[in-house]
Design a protein around this motif. Structure first.
Motif, mmCIF file in Angstrom:
data_model
loop_
_atom_site.group_PDB
_atom_site.id
_atom_site.type_symbol
_atom_site.label_atom_id
_atom_site.label_comp_id
_atom_site.label_asym_id
_atom_site.label_seq_id
_atom_site.Cartn_x
_atom_site.Cartn_y
_atom_site.Cartn_z
ATOM 1 N N HIS A 50 17.603 37.012 -19.547
ATOM 2 C CA HIS A 50 18.066 37.373 -20.328
ATOM 3 C C HIS A 50 16.941 36.860 -21.693
ATOM 4 C CE1 HIS A 50 20.345 33.457 -19.802
ATOM 5 N NE2 HIS A 50 20.547 33.110 -21.317
ATOM 6 N N HIS A 52 16.948 34.045 -24.304
ATOM 7 C CA HIS A 52 16.919 32.826 -25.055
ATOM 8 C C HIS A 52 16.589 31.466 -24.717
ATOM 9 C CE1 HIS A 52 22.020 33.913 -25.693
ATOM 10 N NE2 HIS A 52 21.063 34.966 -26.272
ATOM 11 N N ASP A 54 15.997 28.950 -24.044
ATOM 12 C CA ASP A 54 16.071 27.965 -22.486
ATOM 13 C C ASP A 54 15.391 28.682 -21.572
ATOM 14 O OD1 ASP A 54 19.069 28.966 -23.757
ATOM 15 O OD2 ASP A 54 19.990 27.580 -22.241
ATOM 16 N N HIS A 55 15.116 29.705 -21.246
ATOM 17 C CA HIS A 55 15.168 30.786 -19.983
ATOM 18 C C HIS A 55 13.332 30.856 -20.071
ATOM 19 C CE1 HIS A 55 19.095 30.691 -18.398
ATOM 20 N NE2 HIS A 55 19.200 30.124 -19.904
ATOM 21 N N HIS A 111 26.762 38.382 -21.734
ATOM 22 C CA HIS A 111 26.453 36.861 -22.595
ATOM 23 C C HIS A 111 24.955 38.314 -23.620
ATOM 24 C CE1 HIS A 111 24.821 33.583 -22.456
ATOM 25 N NE2 HIS A 111 23.785 33.666 -22.855
ATOM 26 N N ASP A 142 22.792 32.986 -17.051
ATOM 27 C CA ASP A 142 24.446 33.296 -17.730
ATOM 28 C C ASP A 142 24.540 33.915 -18.394
ATOM 29 O OD1 ASP A 142 22.089 30.510 -18.786
ATOM 30 O OD2 ASP A 142 22.182 30.606 -20.770
HETATM 31 NI NI NI Z 1 21.935 31.986 -22.132
#
Ligand code: NI
Ligand code: MN
Length: 228
Positions: A50, A52, A54-55, A111, A142
Motif C-alpha cells: 500500500h 503509506h 513507511d512502506h 487499511h 497493514d
Molecule cells: Ni499503513
C-alpha cells in the motif's frame, strides 16, 4: 524448495525463494528497527502492499540501484512510473500472477493507501505467495482483523506474517484471533515496537499463540531470518 524469510523490522521483509530475492515494503533508512540501510540490500522483486510512507519510502532507491521489478497495485504503479521507474507491474486484489518465484496473489486488507504526497494509492493489499512446491507465505501487511482471513488460510499456510502493533493495524488480541482464522503452521509478528505508540510485547504474544493454537510463533529481531 526451501525459502528463507528475513524480518527487517516494522513492515519490511525479505524472502529468498530459490535464487530469487524479494523485498516487501522497503523502509530501511528511517526504520528504527532495521539493522541495514537500503544501499546494502539486494532485490530482484519489490512488492508494495500500500501507499503509506513507511512502506514505500525506499522503493525508488532500491529499484533504481538493483533494477528490481516493482509489483504493486495500478495506482501505486502509475505513481512510480511518473517518478521514472519503468520496470513495474500492477496487480489487482483477488488475481494471481505467475512469477519466476511462484504465484503472487494480492489479497484484501482493511487499511488505507494514500501515497506520501496525498495521491490516491488505490486499495491496500496483503500478499499471498505460493512457491513451486506449494508452500504458502501470507503477509497480511497493514490491516485490521477481518473474518475472510479464514478463506486465505484454507489452502494451508506455511508462514503468516501479521501486524500486532495496534494503533494503525491489528493489535495483539486481534492478531491472535487472526492466527485462529488462518491456522498457519508458523507465524511471525511485525509492525510493532517501531515507535512508542506501537509498543507491544512480542514474546508474550508468541506465548499466547502457542498456548491457544497449534501454530508455532517466532519472534524475530530486525535482520533475523528463518528458513523453511
Ligand atoms: Ni499503513
Ligand atoms: Mn505501516
Amino acid at each position: 524448495m526451501a525459502f528463507t524469510y528475513t524480518y527487517y523490522g516494522h513492515g519490511t521483509h525479505g524472502l529468498k525463494i530459490g535464487e530469487h530475492k524479494i523485498v516487501i515494503d522497503p523502509y530501511f533508512n528511517n526504520n528504527p528497527s532495521s539493522p541495514v540501510k537500503v544501499e546494502d540490500v539486494e532485490a530482484d522483486y519489490i512488492l508494495v502492499s500500500h501507499g503509506h510512507n513507511d512502506h514505500v519510502e525506499d522503493v525508488e532507491a532500491l529499484a533504481k540501484r538493483t533494477g528490481a521489478l516493482v509489483i504493486s497495485n495500478n495506482k501505486i504503479e502509475d505513481w512510480f512510473n511518473k517518478k521514472g521507474l519503468e520496470k513495474t507491474l500492477g496487480q489487482m486484489i483477488g488475481g494471481k500472477v505467475s512469477h519466476p518465484f511462484g504465484y503472487l496473489k494480492f489479497t484484501y486488507a482493511l487499511h488505507g493507501s494514500d501515497l506520501p504526497d496525498g495521491s490516491n494509492g488505490g486499495m491496500a493489499a496483503g500478499l499471498l505467495i505460493t512457491t513451486e512446491d506449494k508452500q504458502r507465505i501470507y503477509f497480511a501487511c497493514d490491516t485490521a482483523l477481518f473474518g475472510d482471513m479464514r478463506l486465505i488460510g484454507d489452502a494451508g499456510i506455511t508462514l503468516a506474517v501479521l501486524p500486532i502493533g495496534d494503533y494503525f493495524t491489528m493489535g495483539p488480541e486481534d492478531a491472535l484471533k487472526a492466527v485462529k482464522l488462518i491456522e498457519p503452521k508458523n507465524v511471525v509478528p511485525c509492525h510493532y515496537n517501531t515507535w512508542p505508540q506501537l509498543a507491544q510485547d512480542g514474546e508474550a504474544w508468541a506465548k499466547s499463540v502457542e498456548k491457544e493454537t497449534r501454530t508455532k510463533a517466532h519472534v524475530l529481531k530486525g535482520g533475523e531470518s528463518l528458513t523453511f
